[in-house]
Design a protein around this motif. Sequence first.
Motif, PDB file in Angstrom:
ATOM      1  N   PHE A   1       6.588 119.509 -20.548  1.00 32.79           N
ATOM      2  CA  PHE A   1       7.915 118.924 -20.441  1.00 32.79           C
ATOM      3  C   PHE A   1       8.335 118.787 -18.986  1.00 32.79           C
ATOM      4  N   ARG A   2       8.968 117.684 -18.666  1.00 34.17           N
ATOM      5  CA  ARG A   2       9.589 117.512 -17.351  1.00 34.17           C
ATOM      6  C   ARG A   2      11.081 117.769 -17.547  1.00 34.17           C
ATOM      7  N   ILE A   3      11.622 118.681 -16.797  1.00 33.46           N
ATOM      8  CA  ILE A   3      13.029 119.038 -16.912  1.00 33.46           C
ATOM      9  C   ILE A   3      13.792 118.311 -15.808  1.00 33.46           C
ATOM     10  N   GLU A   4      14.883 117.606 -16.197  1.00 34.50           N
ATOM     11  CA  GLU A   4      15.709 116.871 -15.252  1.00 34.50           C
ATOM     12  C   GLU A   4      17.153 117.330 -15.388  1.00 34.50           C
ATOM     13  N   THR A   5      17.920 117.207 -14.334  1.00 34.90           N
ATOM     14  CA  THR A   5      19.307 117.681 -14.367  1.00 34.90           C
ATOM     15  C   THR A   5      20.332 116.607 -14.020  1.00 34.90           C
ATOM     16  N   GLU A   6      19.910 115.373 -13.828  1.00 27.10           N
ATOM     17  CA  GLU A   6      20.896 114.358 -13.459  1.00 27.10           C
ATOM     18  C   GLU A   6      21.757 113.948 -14.652  1.00 27.10           C
ATOM     19  N   VAL A   7      22.931 113.441 -14.357  1.00 27.66           N
ATOM     20  CA  VAL A   7      23.835 112.928 -15.382  1.00 27.66           C
ATOM     21  C   VAL A   7      23.289 111.587 -15.855  1.00 27.66           C
TER      22      VAL A   7
END
Length: 151
Positions: free
Chosen positions: A6-12
Motif C-alpha cells: 500500500f502507498r499511504i498518502e495524506t493530501e486532501v
Amino acid sequence: MVCRMFRIETEVDKERSQLLRSRLRASNTAASPILRGLRGTPDERELPLQVWALDEAGDLAGGLVGHTWATWLHVIYLWVDERHRGVGLGSHLLSQAEHTAARDRACRSARLETWDFQAPEFYKRLGYEVVCVIPDYPPGITEYTLTKRLG
C-alpha cells in the motif's frame, strides 16, 4: 503492521473523500436495517435549515444554521450579535428552528454541540440535556453535546 503493497498518502482529495463517503454509506446501509429503512424516504437526506434575524438596517443580528436528518434537527451554529444579546433573540431563533423541524419535517429530537465558555447553561434552560462531555477538546476547553425531545 501495514502491508508494504500500500502507498499511504495524506493530501486532501475531494474526489476520494466523496468516494470514501459513498462506500462507507453503502457499508453502513448494508449492515443496519434502520439505515436501510431510510433509503428512498425523505429522512434519508440532510436538508438545510436556516433561520436569520436582521436588524432595522437589514444587517445580520443573529442566525441559526443547521440541518434535519432522520427525524433529528442538528444545530450547527447559533449566533447573536453582542448588541442584540439578552433580549431573547437566541431563544427565538432556536425555537423557530425547532418548530420548523417538528412541524414541517417531522423531527422528534434536536442535537447540538457547544463549548463550556459558550452556552451550555442557555441550552439547558431551553430544555436541552447534556448527553456527552469531552474535556480538553481543544485543550483547555470542554465540549458538550446536548439533545432535546421536540413536540
